[in-house]
Enzyme design. Structure first.
Site, PDB file in Angstrom:
ATOM      1  CB  SER A   3      33.933  38.638  41.258  1.00 22.21           C
ATOM      2  OG  SER A   3      33.569  37.577  40.396  1.00 22.21           O
TER       3      SER A   3
HETATM    4  N1  SAH Z   1      36.039  35.699  37.043  1.00 28.58           N
HETATM    5  C1  SAH Z   1      35.291  36.727  36.358  1.00 28.58           C
HETATM    6  C2  SAH Z   1      33.871  36.763  36.848  1.00 28.58           C
HETATM    7  C3  SAH Z   1      32.951  36.743  35.704  1.00 28.58           C
HETATM    8  S1  SAH Z   1      31.253  36.412  36.030  1.00 28.58           S
HETATM    9  C4  SAH Z   1      35.990  38.072  36.461  1.00 28.58           C
HETATM   10  O1  SAH Z   1      36.992  38.183  37.181  1.00 28.58           O
HETATM   11  O2  SAH Z   1      35.558  39.025  35.807  1.00 28.58           O
HETATM   12  C5  SAH Z   1      31.149  34.698  35.610  1.00 28.58           C
HETATM   13  C6  SAH Z   1      31.540  34.314  34.216  1.00 28.58           C
HETATM   14  O3  SAH Z   1      31.297  32.916  34.106  1.00 28.58           O
HETATM   15  C7  SAH Z   1      30.729  34.974  33.102  1.00 28.58           C
HETATM   16  O4  SAH Z   1      31.595  35.576  32.199  1.00 28.58           O
HETATM   17  C8  SAH Z   1      29.986  33.805  32.451  1.00 28.58           C
HETATM   18  O5  SAH Z   1      29.827  33.938  31.048  1.00 28.58           O
HETATM   19  C9  SAH Z   1      30.896  32.648  32.780  1.00 28.58           C
HETATM   20  N2  SAH Z   1      30.272  31.338  32.733  1.00 28.58           N
HETATM   21  C10 SAH Z   1      29.031  30.955  33.147  1.00 28.58           C
HETATM   22  N3  SAH Z   1      28.834  29.654  32.920  1.00 28.58           N
HETATM   23  C11 SAH Z   1      29.975  29.173  32.355  1.00 28.58           C
HETATM   24  C12 SAH Z   1      30.405  27.907  31.887  1.00 28.58           C
HETATM   25  N4  SAH Z   1      29.615  26.827  31.938  1.00 28.58           N
HETATM   26  N5  SAH Z   1      31.639  27.791  31.361  1.00 28.58           N
HETATM   27  C13 SAH Z   1      32.470  28.855  31.287  1.00 28.58           C
HETATM   28  N6  SAH Z   1      32.134  30.087  31.705  1.00 28.58           N
HETATM   29  C14 SAH Z   1      30.900  30.244  32.235  1.00 28.58           C
END
Ligand code: SAH
Length: 225
Positions: free
Chosen positions: A75
């Site tokens: 993000s």
């Molecule tokens: N907080 C992260 C942002 C990652 S983007 C950071 O600091 O890098 C969002 C993430 O959510 C992705 O890795 C995606 O695989 C995950 N995601 C999407 N749906 C999900 C779910 N149902 N359960 C767990 N993770 C999920």
């Protein structure tokens, strides 16, 4: 506050990842309305360049989302800072993050001294994030699962962050929120999403506040290796 981070030479960085470059990012976040000094300090301390591919390290302190593989993104720092700042308003101790991704948001929460639980559906991303937590000496509990079920065994949580967007807030996560605690999540479809803060009142009812327009990858169901 002393961030619980083990800073090794490569964590400190040089050139485009140097302390000066990180300080500039923090100033920019401040100009864009981030006020919580503890949060700004955590952003200053956590080496974001270690949460992206080496080829992108020089862009790690730009205020922008970056790809982390599997069509996912780390993000934007402003979004991480804003979500963290909002979460910190109710003084949490034990928090849950849905969507570990690179592990950066989780590391920022751990640097604030919080007891962090994080859930990721893509096994490969979670394995990389775990390596980063270990390398930085951060104690973060993580699980490979569909985060829409939360982590009931460890709840209720004093705060929940969801870092992927769903058309509506997930009931199971609201259930795992402690009284007085907040859940911060992007809500909406691909075209238009809003950062929503939901707070659970004494009587179990909820208060919903819309904070800002945001862009997140979608919250998906099931798990992947
Ligand atoms: N907080 C992260 C942002 C990652 S983007 C950071 O600091 O890098 C969002 C993430 O959510 C992705 O890795 C995606 O695989 C995950 N995601 C999407 N749906 C999900 C779910 N149902 N359960 C767990 N993770 C999920």
């Amino acid at each position: 506050m002393t961030p619980r981070l083990r800073l090794q030479p490569e964590s400190v960085g040089m050139g485009m990842t140097s302390q000066r470059v990180r300080d500039r990012l923090v100033e920019r976040l401040r100009e864009n309305g981030i006020q919580d000094e503890n949060v700004l300090n955590a952003i200053r301390t956590v080496p974001r360049h270690l949460f992206v591919d080496e080829a992108l390290a020089t862009r790690a302190y730009e205020d922008t989302a970056l790809p982390i593989g599997h069509s996912q993104t780390i993000s934007q720092p402003w979004v991480v800072a804003r979500m963290t700042e909002v979460l910190m308003q109710t003084r949490p101790r034990k928090v849950l993050e849905i969507g570990t991704g690179s592990g950066y948001q989780g590391a920022v929460l751990a640097a604030l001294g919080l007891e962090v639980h994080t859930v990721e559906r893509i096994g490969d991303l979670l394995r990389q994030a775990r390596k980063r937590f270990r390398h930085l000496g951060l104690n973060v509990r993580s699980k490979h699962d569909d985060g829409r079920i939360g982590w009931p065994e460890h709840g209720p949580f004093d705060g929940i962050l969801v870092t992927a967007a769903a058309p509506a807030l997930v009931d199971a996560l609201i259930d795992q929120l402690a009284i007085g605690a907040s859940l911060v999540a992007p809500v909406g479809g691909a075209g238009s999403q809003t950062l929503v803060k939901l707070t659970k009142r004494e009587d179990g009812s909820v208060d919903e506040e819309h904070l800002a327009p945001v862009v997140f990858v979608p919250l998906l169901s099931g798990t992947l290796d």
